[in-house]
Write an enzyme that holds these catalytic residues in place. Structure first.
Site, PDB file in Angstrom:
ATOM      1  N   CYS A   1       0.807  -1.229   0.000  1.00 37.80           N
ATOM      2  CA  CYS A   1       0.000   0.000   0.000  1.00 37.80           C
ATOM      3  C   CYS A   1       0.841   1.281   0.000  1.00 37.80           C
ATOM      4  O   CYS A   1       0.303   2.365  -0.235  1.00 37.80           O
ATOM      5  CB  CYS A   1      -0.955   0.001   1.182  1.00 37.80           C
ATOM      6  SG  CYS A   1      -2.099  -1.394   1.178  1.00 37.80           S
TER       7      CYS A   1
ATOM      8  N   ASN B   1     -10.255  -0.384  -0.217  1.00 39.98           N
ATOM      9  CA  ASN B   1      -8.794  -0.301  -0.155  1.00 39.98           C
ATOM     10  C   ASN B   1      -8.232  -0.891  -1.443  1.00 39.98           C
ATOM     11  O   ASN B   1      -8.284  -2.103  -1.649  1.00 39.98           O
ATOM     12  CB  ASN B   1      -8.294  -1.076   1.065  1.00 39.98           C
ATOM     13  CG  ASN B   1      -6.778  -1.078   1.200  1.00 39.98           C
ATOM     14  OD1 ASN B   1      -6.050  -0.748   0.271  1.00 39.98           O
ATOM     15  ND2 ASN B   1      -6.293  -1.472   2.366  1.00 39.98           N
TER      16      ASN B   1
ATOM     17  N   HIS C   1      -3.302   6.848   2.460  1.00 39.72           N
ATOM     18  CA  HIS C   1      -3.746   5.545   1.967  1.00 39.72           C
ATOM     19  C   HIS C   1      -5.147   5.246   2.483  1.00 39.72           C
ATOM     20  O   HIS C   1      -5.425   5.363   3.681  1.00 39.72           O
ATOM     21  CB  HIS C   1      -2.772   4.462   2.411  1.00 39.72           C
ATOM     22  CG  HIS C   1      -3.292   3.080   2.197  1.00 39.72           C
ATOM     23  ND1 HIS C   1      -3.766   2.647   0.978  1.00 39.72           N
ATOM     24  CD2 HIS C   1      -3.429   2.034   3.059  1.00 39.72           C
ATOM     25  CE1 HIS C   1      -4.158   1.389   1.092  1.00 39.72           C
ATOM     26  NE2 HIS C   1      -3.970   1.004   2.338  1.00 39.72           N
TER      27      HIS C   1
END
Length: 348
Positions: free
Chosen positions: A113, A284, A254
């Site tokens: 990520c 996500n 993020h």
């Protein structure tokens, strides 16, 4: 400030056509819309249908970023992904070929990520060093392909997609210049976010067990680390640049969990209106998370030219990092599938 710099010149993002709402998941797994929303803030996510892979979403986002920049060529392509089409070779050369970019250097960066921030720093450094005069930086992941179909937690969190930026050589003082980076890692906690099987360690030692091909994470420890690491990295970079925290106009962190985003904002003393949030609509998306959120916010006007923008990420490795710029004028197409967003995410 003076000297050669990498300057943001184009933005683009792409989401696959298959939309899965929380109610869709509730019909498949032991979960509910309320359970997912109150814990994550996510209401829907997009996943690739059978036959599409990471290279496909990367090509779509890359094409949109190139169109945004008004160009059909670059000197370099860096692809951030943890779900490459194959263990070998890297996916980036195929993406470059399919975009018609010729025989340019193209390679993958794997930092989960945080991958887009790492890739952005890599491309920026190569431009500043004079190795390239332009670059296409893509964050793309198809995590739906590595999730346990029976795991309600991971299936609720992750979605697929890609986001991309075009960088060009410029001067440090101009609008859109990437002003600085802060990068770090801690491999002693690698087991917190991992796909246990499929790599050389398990192939060599024969340790793989059924289910090891699926993604796993330790939620509580990941939450604590994500808040601490993204806050610390953002604070260090802001100090390095001489930016008082209150002078930051937007934080593009993020998009992992609404509670993480809120906690990072609180740690930095940033009000809710300065936090860019689109995880409620896309989930996500791993390496695609930051560029997708940035592109979405620029398109909707949430981030405007001249805004001081801080990007920060946290992911497996463990890895984390931050980047900073003042947004230039840049045209962005709307993200497909987001014409009618659902209700805002809930942080309670």
């Amino acid at each position: 400030m003076s000297g050669r710099a990498a300057v943001l010149a184009g933005l683009g993002g792409w989401l696959p056509s298959t939309r899965i709402t929380n109610d869709d998941l509730a019909r498949q797994l032991d979960t509910t819309d309320e359970w997912i929303t109150t814990r994550t803030g996510i209401r829907q996510r997009f996943v690739v249908p059978p036959g599409l892979s990471t290279s496909d979403v990367a090509v779509e986002a890359g094409a949109r970023a190139l169109a945004s920049a008004g160009r059909d060529s670059v000197d370099l392509l860096v692809l951030a992904t943890s779900t490459p089409d194959h263990p070998c070779p890297a996916t980036a050369p195929e993406v470059a070929s399919r975009l018609g970019l010729g025989e340019i250097p193209a390679f993958d960066v794997a930092a989960v990520c945080t991958g887009f921030v790492y890739a952005l720093a890599t491309a920026s450094s190569m431009i500043r060093a004079g190795i390239a005069d332009s670059a296409l930086v893509i964050g793309a992941d198809t995590f739906s392909t590595i999730l346990d179909p029976e795991d309600r937690t991971t299936r609720a969190i992750f979605g697929d997609g890609a986001g991309a930026t075009v960088l060009r050589a410029g001067r440090m003082g101009e609008s859109g210049a990437l002003l600085g980076f802060d990068l770090a890692s801690d491999g002693s906690q690698a087991d917190l976010i991992t796909v246990p099987g499929g790599g050389s360690e398990h192939r060599s030692k024969g340790l793989a067990a059924p289910g090891d091909e699926f993604f796993t994470m330790h939620g509580r420890s990941v939450f604590r680390n994500a808040v601490t690491r993204m806050s610390e990295s953002s604070r260090r970079l802001a100090k390095q640049l001489g930016w008082p925290l209150e002078s930051i106009d937007r934080l593009v962190a993020h998009q992992a969990n609404i509670r993480i985003l809120t906690a990072v904002g609180n740690e930095l003393g940033l009000p809710e209106e300065k936090l860019v949030v689109n995880l409620d609509r896309v989930g996500n998306t791993v390496a695609a998370s930051i560029p997708l959120a940035l592109a979405d916010a620029v398109h909707t006007g949430s981030i405007a030219p001249g805004h001081r923008v801080l990007l920060c990420g946290f992911g497996g490795g463990l890895t984390w990092g931050a980047a900073a710029l003042e947004l230039p004028e840049v045209p962005v197409e709307p993200l497909p599938g987001l014409a009618a967003p659902p209700e805002p995410a809930c942080a309670t």
